[in-house]
Design a protein around this motif. Structure first.
Motif, short mmCIF file in Angstrom:
data_model
loop_
_atom_site.label_atom_id
_atom_site.label_comp_id
_atom_site.label_asym_id
_atom_site.label_seq_id
_atom_site.Cartn_x
_atom_site.Cartn_y
_atom_site.Cartn_z
N ARG A 158 0.82 -1.21 0.00
CA ARG A 158 0.00 0.00 0.00
C ARG A 158 0.86 1.26 0.00
N SER A 159 1.94 1.25 0.80
CA SER A 159 2.83 2.42 0.82
C SER A 159 3.46 2.65 -0.53
N LEU A 160 3.90 1.57 -1.17
CA LEU A 160 4.51 1.69 -2.49
C LEU A 160 3.47 2.16 -3.51
N GLN A 161 2.23 1.66 -3.39
CA GLN A 161 1.18 2.09 -4.31
C GLN A 161 0.93 3.59 -4.20
N ARG A 162 0.83 4.10 -2.96
CA ARG A 162 0.60 5.53 -2.78
C ARG A 162 1.75 6.34 -3.37
N SER A 163 2.97 5.89 -3.16
CA SER A 163 4.12 6.62 -3.69
C SER A 163 4.15 6.62 -5.21
N VAL A 164 3.91 5.45 -5.80
CA VAL A 164 3.94 5.34 -7.26
C VAL A 164 2.78 6.11 -7.88
N THR A 165 1.61 6.08 -7.22
CA THR A 165 0.47 6.85 -7.73
C THR A 165 0.79 8.33 -7.74
N ARG A 166 1.43 8.80 -6.68
CA ARG A 166 1.82 10.21 -6.62
C ARG A 166 2.81 10.55 -7.73
N LEU A 167 3.77 9.67 -8.00
CA LEU A 167 4.72 9.91 -9.08
C LEU A 167 4.01 9.94 -10.43
N ALA A 168 3.04 9.04 -10.62
CA ALA A 168 2.30 9.02 -11.88
C ALA A 168 1.51 10.31 -12.06
N GLU A 169 0.94 10.84 -10.97
CA GLU A 169 0.22 12.10 -11.05
C GLU A 169 1.17 13.25 -11.41
N LEU A 170 2.37 13.22 -10.86
CA LEU A 170 3.35 14.25 -11.18
C LEU A 170 3.77 14.19 -12.64
N VAL A 171 3.92 12.96 -13.16
CA VAL A 171 4.27 12.80 -14.58
C VAL A 171 3.16 13.36 -15.46
N ALA A 172 1.92 13.04 -15.13
CA ALA A 172 0.79 13.56 -15.92
C ALA A 172 0.74 15.09 -15.85
N GLN A 173 0.98 15.63 -14.67
CA GLN A 173 0.99 17.09 -14.52
C GLN A 173 2.12 17.71 -15.33
N ALA A 174 3.29 17.07 -15.32
CA ALA A 174 4.42 17.58 -16.08
C ALA A 174 4.13 17.58 -17.58
N ARG A 175 3.44 16.55 -18.06
CA ARG A 175 3.10 16.49 -19.48
C ARG A 175 2.13 17.60 -19.85
N ARG A 176 1.14 17.85 -18.99
CA ARG A 176 0.20 18.94 -19.28
C ARG A 176 0.93 20.27 -19.30
N ARG A 177 1.84 20.46 -18.36
CA ARG A 177 2.58 21.71 -18.31
C ARG A 177 3.49 21.86 -19.53
N ALA A 178 4.05 20.75 -20.01
CA ALA A 178 4.92 20.82 -21.18
C ALA A 178 4.13 21.28 -22.41
N VAL A 179 2.90 20.78 -22.55
CA VAL A 179 2.05 21.20 -23.67
C VAL A 179 1.74 22.69 -23.56
N LEU A 180 1.37 23.14 -22.37
CA LEU A 180 1.07 24.55 -22.17
C LEU A 180 2.30 25.41 -22.45
N MET A 181 3.46 24.94 -22.02
CA MET A 181 4.67 25.71 -22.22
C MET A 181 4.98 25.86 -23.71
N ARG A 182 4.79 24.78 -24.46
CA ARG A 182 5.02 24.88 -25.91
C ARG A 182 4.03 25.83 -26.56
N GLU A 183 2.78 25.80 -26.11
CA GLU A 183 1.77 26.69 -26.68
C GLU A 183 2.08 28.15 -26.40
N GLN A 184 2.53 28.45 -25.19
CA GLN A 184 2.72 29.83 -24.78
C GLN A 184 4.11 30.38 -25.10
#
Length: 293
Positions: A158-184
């Motif tokens: 469970r601890s590993l799942q929470r940590s990995v889920t948080r990392l996956a959320e950060l990766v998804a957030q980074a991808r969204r920000r990368a798209v916005l950065m290219r647009e702007q």
């Protein structure tokens, strides 16, 4: 702890993570605020010991699932005096004519060092491609000696799942920000520093002009041009905190009306042109001196 983590991540085999750690160290100047002290050595020793335990626990498994390796790791951690959970301490204090027993919380062990090195175990088993840190993946609760093996396995998973889920959320957030950065900011020249500064603002913290100068090696004048570009693109705002000017990240389009490229280019055009000219001059100087020692 921060010094030790940044030092370790600065040598990480994955270049983007190593570059980010080095940039943060320059911006925050963790290495210049005071001389090395005893706790610095203790933190570095904790990371070194955690890496050693990862190597011992990372024997080849039949499947890419890391659970057998995690079980070995937890056994090693429970047997290691540096990471094994400590008992609560009891002190006897005298108050007048009475002796009172006061229970104190147990001393925290440096499990953050284990989290920082855990990616090595996950890559050794084939579960991961990059040995990324896993904040919060190993807890003192999973190391308690009274747990049954099944209980320990469930808590560890469970601890590993929470940590990995948080990392996956950060990766998804980074991808969204990368798209916005290219647009702007996609209209800027390839050597422009504004996208790099925004990445650090978004991923680390608000920055002052001096911090931007230290981290990216640009002049104070260049920081104004970068700030103008980011503010015009509505990707940052200027704030004054205790008399210090800071650039604070803004998420583009959060009000449903993202700034257009025309807006991003019109307002800071003069400043960007001046900045681009200065960068071009530096490029020419470097090209002209490349043949000299």
């Amino acid at each position: 702890m921060v010094r030790a983590l940044l030092g370790e991540l600065s040598r990480h085999p994955w270049e983007p993570l190593a570059d980010a750690a080095q940039t943060i160290a320059l911006a925050a100047r963790f290495g210049a605020d005071r001389p090395m002290q005893a706790e610095d050595a203790l933190a570095e020793e904790a990371i070194g010991r955690a890496i050693t335990l990862m190597k011992q626990a990372g024997a080849d498994d039949e499947t890419p699932l890391p659970f057998a390796g995690l079980a070995r790791l937890h056994a090693l951690l429970r047997a290691d005096p540096r990471f094994a959970p400590l008992e609560r301490a009891v002190q006897i204090r005298s108050f007048g004519n009475r002796a009172v027993a006061i229970e104190q919380a147990a001393t925290r062990t440096p499990l953050w060092a284990v989290d920082a090195a855990l990616g090595r175990l996950l890559t050794a088993s084939g579960a991961w491609a990059r040995a990324l840190p896993c904040p919060g993946a190993v807890t003192a609760q999973t190391l308690q000696p009274q747990l049954w093996p099944g209980e320990r396995a469930m808590l560890a998973a469970r601890s590993l799942q929470r940590s990995v889920t948080r990392l996956a959320e950060l990766v998804a957030q980074a991808r969204r920000r990368a798209v916005l950065m290219r647009e702007q900011l996609g209209h800027l020249r390839s050597s422009a520093r504004a996208p790099q500064v925004w990445i650090l603002l978004a991923g680390f913290a608000p920055l002052g002009l001096d911090q931007i100068t230290w981290a990216f090696g640009i002049s104070r004048r260049g920081t104004y041009a970068i700030g103008d570009a980011l503010v015009a693109a509505r990707m940052a705002r200027r704030e004054t905190v205790k008399g210090k000017a800071l650039l604070v990240v803004e998420e583009p389009g959060r009000d449903g009306q993202p700034a257009s490229l025309d807006q991003a280019t019109a307002l800071p055009h003069a400043a960007l042109a001046e900045f681009d000219a200065a960068m071009g001059e530096i490029d020419r100087l470097l090209a002209g001196s490349s043949g000299h020692p």
